[in-house]
Design a protein around this motif. Sequence first.
Motif, PDB file in Angstrom:
ATOM      1  N   LYS A 170     -12.297  32.815 -19.006  1.00 11.14           N
ATOM      2  CA  LYS A 170     -12.165  32.431 -17.918  1.00 11.14           C
ATOM      3  C   LYS A 170     -11.021  32.832 -17.165  1.00 11.14           C
ATOM      4  O   LYS A 170     -10.979  33.269 -16.147  1.00 11.14           O
ATOM      5  CB  LYS A 170     -12.481  30.976 -17.571  1.00 11.14           C
ATOM      6  CG  LYS A 170     -13.637  30.290 -18.157  1.00 11.14           C
ATOM      7  CD  LYS A 170     -14.592  30.375 -16.768  1.00 11.14           C
ATOM      8  CE  LYS A 170     -14.087  29.572 -15.733  1.00 11.14           C
ATOM      9  NZ  LYS A 170     -15.095  29.464 -14.455  1.00 11.14           N
ATOM     10  N   ALA A 219     -18.297  33.371 -15.752  1.00  6.03           N
ATOM     11  CA  ALA A 219     -19.044  32.261 -16.010  1.00  6.03           C
ATOM     12  C   ALA A 219     -18.857  30.971 -15.476  1.00  6.03           C
ATOM     13  O   ALA A 219     -17.608  30.712 -15.186  1.00  6.03           O
ATOM     14  CB  ALA A 219     -18.701  32.057 -17.612  1.00  6.03           C
ATOM     15  N   TYR A 264     -22.248  26.719 -20.177  1.00  5.99           N
ATOM     16  CA  TYR A 264     -21.748  27.998 -19.467  1.00  5.99           C
ATOM     17  C   TYR A 264     -22.917  28.850 -19.021  1.00  5.99           C
ATOM     18  O   TYR A 264     -23.747  29.371 -19.991  1.00  5.99           O
ATOM     19  CB  TYR A 264     -20.529  28.672 -20.168  1.00  5.99           C
ATOM     20  CG  TYR A 264     -19.275  27.971 -20.059  1.00  5.99           C
ATOM     21  CD1 TYR A 264     -18.412  28.256 -18.876  1.00  5.99           C
ATOM     22  CD2 TYR A 264     -18.901  27.541 -20.984  1.00  5.99           C
ATOM     23  CE1 TYR A 264     -17.204  27.648 -18.824  1.00  5.99           C
ATOM     24  CE2 TYR A 264     -17.669  26.767 -21.142  1.00  5.99           C
ATOM     25  CZ  TYR A 264     -16.778  26.949 -19.901  1.00  5.99           C
ATOM     26  OH  TYR A 264     -15.492  26.276 -19.926  1.00  5.99           O
ATOM     27  N   LEU A 316     -24.261  32.195 -16.308  1.00  9.49           N
ATOM     28  CA  LEU A 316     -23.937  33.547 -15.709  1.00  9.49           C
ATOM     29  C   LEU A 316     -23.522  33.175 -14.251  1.00  9.49           C
ATOM     30  O   LEU A 316     -24.104  32.729 -13.790  1.00  9.49           O
ATOM     31  CB  LEU A 316     -25.027  34.679 -15.735  1.00  9.49           C
ATOM     32  CG  LEU A 316     -24.742  36.085 -15.293  1.00  9.49           C
ATOM     33  CD1 LEU A 316     -23.864  36.754 -16.251  1.00  9.49           C
ATOM     34  CD2 LEU A 316     -25.918  36.900 -15.083  1.00  9.49           C
TER      35      LEU A 316
END
Length: 221
Positions: free
Chosen positions: A19, A26, A35, A37
């Motif tokens: 992240k 994500a 999580y 796309l």
Amino acid sequence: MARFGIQSAAASRDLALYKELAPFNAEFDQRSKLYVLGQRFTPLFETPADQALSWLVEQIGDVGAPTGESLLPCAMPARLTTPKLEVLAAVTRAIHLRQALQIRYHSISSGQSQREIVPFALLDTGLRWHVRAYDRKSAEFRDFVLTRIHEPKACVESPPLRQELAENDTQWTRIVDLQLVPHPDKPRPEVTCMDYGMDSGSLNLSCTSRDCGLCSAPVEC
């Protein structure tokens, strides 16, 4: 966690780092607790399409579900010829260790013969696997079909000579410039351009003889 055999704490650290590196790739879905796309996803690493397709076909990255099914359906034609694993192992070891190899080879033109070869690369024609090697019997570089090789043995006491190395294989290293265009007699050339990525109506390739299938062909071809 299942794929790499790690605990939840390590997985959380990995997700947090991802992240940080790619904040828009994500998004955490509160409802599914997963999580998903991100809408502004941009890949961190460039992956060639042919490599991704190969991964899908070979199911590389599949966790191994109890059902044994792949992540998504992916069919490909079955190979009619597959080399024996012990032959492939001996050939690849010889390439990696830069050793000569004694083999019993079966040829359609000359039948069975004992040979010593110095292999240096594998070649997949789409129909069968070959090994590119220097042939001490004919004193030239040739392609050998893996399925026709039997009883391979390393020639530890007879290491490759300088003239037997890959850099001296002129056909293997020769550069060929190709310009591919749609066939003039076929309708809708724009479709062919889409198939082969011909943005300007042609595809220019600078490749070695082995890439365009000329390695074993006569020079005039």
